[in-house]
Design an enzyme around this catalytic site. Structure first.
Site, short mmCIF file in Angstrom:
data_model
loop_
_atom_site.label_atom_id
_atom_site.label_comp_id
_atom_site.label_asym_id
_atom_site.label_seq_id
_atom_site.Cartn_x
_atom_site.Cartn_y
_atom_site.Cartn_z
N SER A 170 0.98 7.55 -12.93
CA SER A 170 2.43 7.45 -13.07
C SER A 170 2.93 6.01 -13.11
O SER A 170 3.86 5.68 -13.85
CB SER A 170 3.13 8.20 -11.93
OG SER A 170 2.76 9.56 -11.93
N HIS A 216 6.22 3.88 -9.04
CA HIS A 216 7.06 4.14 -10.21
C HIS A 216 7.96 2.94 -10.52
O HIS A 216 8.01 2.46 -11.65
CB HIS A 216 7.91 5.38 -9.96
CG HIS A 216 7.11 6.64 -9.95
ND1 HIS A 216 7.70 7.90 -10.00
CD2 HIS A 216 5.78 6.88 -9.90
CE1 HIS A 216 6.76 8.82 -9.98
NE2 HIS A 216 5.58 8.22 -9.91
#
Length: 269
Positions: A170, A216
């Site tokens: 991610s 993230h």
């Protein structure tokens, strides 16, 4: 309509369909020239096909996004190993998952995932976003940018939540989002759909537990730095000059991340 590769505005009559989105005439010409140059250089360097393996390798490299496909394939293989019965999944998480004590895991953690859904979502987004970036900046620079992005997201984790357990691609995926935004902004105009997608994913990041927001957000920031830097290069240069300058941008970001990691380790010691 915006070009999915550079972000330029294109009319309906001029646009040409691509595997993902549409492309402007300028990008179509650039890609055609790059393919001709690659074909010519390959023939000169190798003197034409010599073995079946060599032919297949050159054919694979001539595809639009071989590095993106290779990353997906390797990650999917590791994901498949994780779902096999026995203790293999736990061993992979133990030896490849993020750990501040073992720096090589700042890259390998991107190969293991918490679930099949986690893996499928990340690889789907990589398939959607990766090819256009790879075609724009080149195969090896894209591979380097992906690895640096994964490592950079781990560096962000090491500063913000150092003892947390982090797995998955991610962070690198968010970095690709950032690269798309940065390059499109420097060359043309950012696609509104891209901004909406990133915004929705950021909201999800902070709404649900068990998601590493430092990975993230850190990945997104690193991607923006890479995207704006490489976008500025491609706005002024073409061909080999642009590729060399892109390497300098990637190298500069790598040095900054290495310095941040060294400082983090020094503070712990």
């Amino acid at each position: 309509m915006l070009c999915s590769r550079c972000g330029r505005t294109i009319c309906g009559e001029c646009q040409q369909q691509a595997p993902v989105g549409s492309r402007c005439p300028e990008c179509v010409r650039e890609l055609a020239q790059e393919q001709r140059t690659l074909h010519r250089e390959t023939r000169v360097a190798h003197g034409g096909p010599r073995t079946a393996v060599g032919v297949r390798m050159r054919q694979w490299l001539a595809q639009p996004a071989p590095v993106t496909i290779a990353i997906i394939a390797v990650t999917a293989i590791v994901g498949a190993l994780q779902i096999l019965p026995g203790d293999l999944s736990g061993s992979l998480l133990y030896f490849l998952g993020y750990s501040l004590a073992e720096p090589w895991r700042f890259v390998t953690y991107a190969l293991v995932h918490a679930s099949v859904l986690h893996l499928a979502f990340n690889m789907l987004v990589l398939y959607m976003v990766g090819p256009s970036i790879e075609e724009r900046i080149g195969k090896l620079p894209f591979l380097a940018a992906y690895v640096v992005s994964a490592a950079g997201a781990a560096v962000a984790v090491s500063w913000l939540t150092p003892m947390s357990a982090v797995v998955g691609a991610s962070g690198a995926i968010y970095a690709l989002f950032g690269m798309m935004i940065g390059m499109q902004r420097m060359i043309g105009r950012v696609q509104p759909a891209l901004l909406v997608m990133v915004g929705i994913n950021l909201v999800i990041t902070f709404m649900f537990g068990g998601i590493s927001w430092p990975a993230h957000v850190g990945g997104l920031v690193i991607g923006l730095a890479l995207g704006f830097g490489i976008g500025a290069v491609h706005k002024r240069m073409r061909g080999d000059q642009a590729t060399k300058a892109a390497w300098l941008v990637i190298g500069g970001v790598t040095l900054v991340l290495a310095a941040l990691f060294a400082i983090r380790i020094a503070l712990i010691l």
